[in-house]
Design a protein around this motif. Structure first.
Motif, short mmCIF file in Angstrom:
data_model
loop_
_atom_site.label_atom_id
_atom_site.label_comp_id
_atom_site.label_asym_id
_atom_site.label_seq_id
_atom_site.Cartn_x
_atom_site.Cartn_y
_atom_site.Cartn_z
N GLN A 2 79.42 -42.74 -57.55
CA GLN A 2 79.12 -44.03 -58.14
C GLN A 2 79.50 -44.04 -59.61
OE1 GLN A 2 75.04 -45.09 -57.58
NE2 GLN A 2 75.52 -47.26 -57.79
N LEU A 3 80.14 -45.10 -60.05
CA LEU A 3 80.50 -45.19 -61.46
C LEU A 3 79.25 -45.52 -62.26
CD1 LEU A 3 83.09 -44.95 -63.14
CD2 LEU A 3 83.26 -47.43 -63.07
N ARG A 4 79.01 -44.73 -63.31
CA ARG A 4 77.82 -44.93 -64.14
C ARG A 4 77.91 -46.22 -64.94
NH1 ARG A 4 75.16 -42.21 -61.27
NH2 ARG A 4 75.64 -40.02 -61.08
N ARG A 5 76.73 -46.65 -65.38
CA ARG A 5 76.71 -47.85 -66.22
C ARG A 5 77.34 -47.56 -67.59
NH1 ARG A 5 71.97 -50.72 -67.92
NH2 ARG A 5 70.74 -48.96 -67.23
N HIS A 6 77.27 -46.31 -68.01
CA HIS A 6 77.90 -45.90 -69.27
C HIS A 6 78.88 -44.78 -68.97
CE1 HIS A 6 74.89 -48.30 -71.28
NE2 HIS A 6 73.97 -47.69 -70.58
N PRO A 7 80.03 -45.13 -68.38
CA PRO A 7 80.95 -44.09 -67.92
C PRO A 7 81.66 -43.35 -69.05
CG PRO A 7 81.90 -46.26 -67.56
CD PRO A 7 80.51 -46.49 -68.04
N VAL A 8 81.63 -43.91 -70.26
CA VAL A 8 82.26 -43.23 -71.39
C VAL A 8 81.16 -42.84 -72.38
CG1 VAL A 8 83.94 -43.37 -73.26
CG2 VAL A 8 84.33 -44.66 -71.15
N GLN A 9 81.09 -41.58 -72.72
CA GLN A 9 80.13 -41.11 -73.71
C GLN A 9 80.90 -40.56 -74.91
OE1 GLN A 9 76.67 -41.03 -73.82
NE2 GLN A 9 76.68 -42.35 -72.02
N THR A 10 80.33 -40.75 -76.07
CA THR A 10 81.02 -40.33 -77.29
C THR A 10 80.12 -39.42 -78.11
OG1 THR A 10 81.96 -42.54 -77.27
CG2 THR A 10 82.40 -41.24 -79.20
N VAL A 11 80.72 -38.36 -78.65
CA VAL A 11 80.01 -37.50 -79.61
C VAL A 11 80.78 -37.60 -80.92
CG1 VAL A 11 79.23 -35.17 -80.17
CG2 VAL A 11 79.23 -35.94 -77.79
N PHE A 12 80.05 -37.91 -82.00
CA PHE A 12 80.71 -38.12 -83.29
C PHE A 12 80.55 -36.94 -84.22
CE2 PHE A 12 80.09 -42.48 -81.73
CZ PHE A 12 81.38 -42.96 -81.87
#
Ligand SMILES: Nc1ncnc2c1ncn2[C@@H]1O[C@H](COP(=O)(O)OP(=O)(O)OP(=O)(O)O)[C@@H](O)[C@H]1O
Ligand SMILES: [Mg+2]
Length: 258
Positions: free
Chosen positions: A74-84
């Motif tokens: 299942q594709l997540r609601r937040h499929p892209v996560q970012t670390v800054f």
């Protein structure tokens, strides 16, 4: 094939009557589980591009599509996560770091008693004692906080992780261990990785493909090895000349730049 696809993505900032195009119709694709490095000088639009791909920065055009890394997933609601870059700035100083990771775990679809267990597992997975859960960011080192930020992002079970200068604010002694952690987790979990850095040594370490950004555009794209050994674009050549060589005699100041 499941992958990250970016097409004609554009980001504009407006201040008063002045408009600045930070990302200018950028297109690229990364195979599922693959890694793309993005390099470019300060102000070339890398972080704006990262934000636009993650849906944090509003876009003025273009589209982003994200495929699932496995059939039936299942594709997540937040499929892209970012670390800054800033490990302290990306964490809420008043929130226990275990609660920060718990947010990621919930975004990844878990709830109830499973959350607590997952938080402990994630702390161990990034090399920290589960008892660290009760600590606040201010009581931890920069390297530890960056591990927490990575754990929170990965706990959300993303298809794509964008790492934007994740080691530039860290002490040189812990940079390598954070990069190793990201690489090991990618091999284990299979997410697609976009690595943004000033530092060519870092992208060479993590990314098989490299894109060069200049004034909001991608001016070159190819296998990292090819781009670095035989750059086609004059700007890429100047970038390579300007970046200190790892283990070379020039001072390693570039990776610490803002
Ligand atoms: N929130 C904002 N509002 C207005 N202009 C912005 C904003 N964020 C970035 N910019 C401008 O957009 C351009 C691209 O900035 P961006 O931060 O994306 O570059 P970058 O490649 O990540 O730079 P760095 O290597 O220094 O992190 C710059 O000219 C910057 O001044
Ligand atoms: Mg940036």
């Amino acid at each position: 094939m499941s992958r990250l696809e970016v097409e004609d993505l554009t980001v504009k900032y407006r201040s008063g009557r002045h408009e600045r195009i930070a990302v200018d119709r950028v297109s690229f694709a990364v195979a599922a589980g693959g890694t793309l490095g993005i390099v470019g000088e300060s102000g070339s639009g890398k972080t704006s591009l990262a934000g636009a791909v993650a849906g944090i920065v509003p876009t003025a055009g273009g589209r982003v599509s994200i495929g699932r890394r496995a059939a039936g997933r299942q594709l997540r609601r937040h499929p892209v996560q970012t670390v800054f870059q800033d490990p302290y700035g990306s964490l809420n100083p008043r929130m226990a770091v275990g609660d920060a990771i718990a947010e990621g775990v919930r975004a990844g679809g878990r709830s109830g008693a499973a959350v607590r267990t997952a938080v402990s597992e994630w702390l161990e997975a990034v090399g920290l004692d589960p008892r660290t859960a009760s600590a606040r960011p201010g009581g931890l080192s920069g390297g530890q906080c960056q591990r927490i930020a990575i754990a929170r992002a990965l706990a959300a079970d993303p298809e794509v992780l964008i790492a934007d200068e994740i080691t530039s604010a860290l002490d040189v002694s812990v940079q390598g261990s954070v990069l190793n952690l990201v690489r090991a987790k990618q091999r284990e979990l299979g997410f697609t990785l976009v690595v943004i850095s000033h530092n060519l040594a870092i992208v060479r370490f993590l990314a098989e493909d490299l894109a060069v950004m200049h004034e909001g555009r991608l001016v070159e794209r190819g296998a990292t090895q090819d781009v670095l050994s035989a750059p086609q674009d004059p700007y890429t050549r100047s970038l390579i000349d300007a970046v200190p060589v790892l283990g070379g005699s020039r001072p390693a100041s570039n990776g610490d730049r803002q």
